[in-house]
Write an enzyme that holds these catalytic residues in place. Structure first.
Site, short mmCIF file in Angstrom:
data_model
loop_
_atom_site.label_atom_id
_atom_site.label_comp_id
_atom_site.label_asym_id
_atom_site.label_seq_id
_atom_site.Cartn_x
_atom_site.Cartn_y
_atom_site.Cartn_z
N ASP A 173 -0.04 4.91 1.02
CA ASP A 173 -0.22 5.86 2.14
C ASP A 173 -0.31 5.10 3.47
OD1 ASP A 173 -0.29 7.58 0.04
OD2 ASP A 173 -2.43 7.98 0.15
N ASP A 202 0.86 -1.16 0.00
CA ASP A 202 0.00 0.00 0.00
C ASP A 202 0.92 1.24 0.00
OD1 ASP A 202 -2.25 1.66 0.37
OD2 ASP A 202 -1.91 1.65 2.55
#
Ligand SMILES: [Mg+2]
Ligand SMILES: [Zn+2]
Length: 188
Positions: free
Chosen positions: A14, A12
């Protein structure tokens, strides 16, 4: 012992690579998580594919433009490069979440559209791959794709409460997650 090229680590963006600020909207908000670029470099060195998979509905919501998103991604890649790290792919979903009367886009996590795209491109074996994220949406994506789910306690730290999924491992941050992944692959 070399790791097969069909193993990948999905990340991922953020809350894992850059600090999560609930919609990173500008270059000013790009703060790389300490140690993350070096951790990616270790995955590169181990021979793993490294692919970022990110939901960026802020584009469809009008919070920032596609152009800004691309500039933020370019800044991230630059920071990685400075640490000798690189990404094999960086995929994002710019669409809105599913809602009544709207056709789901098929790429937003926890959907596996973007993971599938990477799988086809590099012949990735998802059952021998990992998904590292800070939200339960990432853990659910891992489950849906058949990857090992690794939670990091940076960013949302798994406290978003959207999905009930137990991670295969919970680690303080990406560097520790990489320790765990390399330990699993090298059988320690
Ligand atoms: Mg996140
Ligand atoms: Zn999408």
């Amino acid at each position: 012992m070399p790791v097969p090229r069909s193993c990948a680590v999905f990340l991922d963006r953020d809350g894992v690579l850059i600090e999560d600020v609930d919609y990173v909207r500008s270059m000013r908000q790009v703060h790389v998580v300490p140690g993350a670029p070096e951790a990616v470099a270790r995955l590169n060195k181990a021979g793993l594919r490294v692919v970022v998979v990110s939901n960026q509905s802020g584009v469809a919501r009008g919070y920032f433009s596609l152009r800004t998103l691309q500039r933020i991604n370019a800044a991230l890649k630059r920071r990685l490069r400075e640490a000798g790290a690189r990404l094999d792919g960086l995929y994002y979903c710019p669409h809105l979440p599913p809602a009544k009367g709207r056709k789901p886009c098929g790429c937003r996590k926890p959907g596996t559209g973007l993971v599938e795209r990477a799988r086809r491109r590099w012949g990735i074996d998802l059952s021998r791959s990992f998904f590292v994220g800070d939200s339960t949406t990432d853990l659910q994506t891992a489950r849906n794709a058949g990857c090992k789910a690794v939670l990091v306690r940076t960013g949302k730290a798994g406290k978003d409460g959207r999905y009930r999924v137990r991670p295969d491992a919970a680690c303080p941050d990406l560097p520790k997650a990489v320790d765990w992944i390399l330990g699993v692959l090298h059988g320690s």
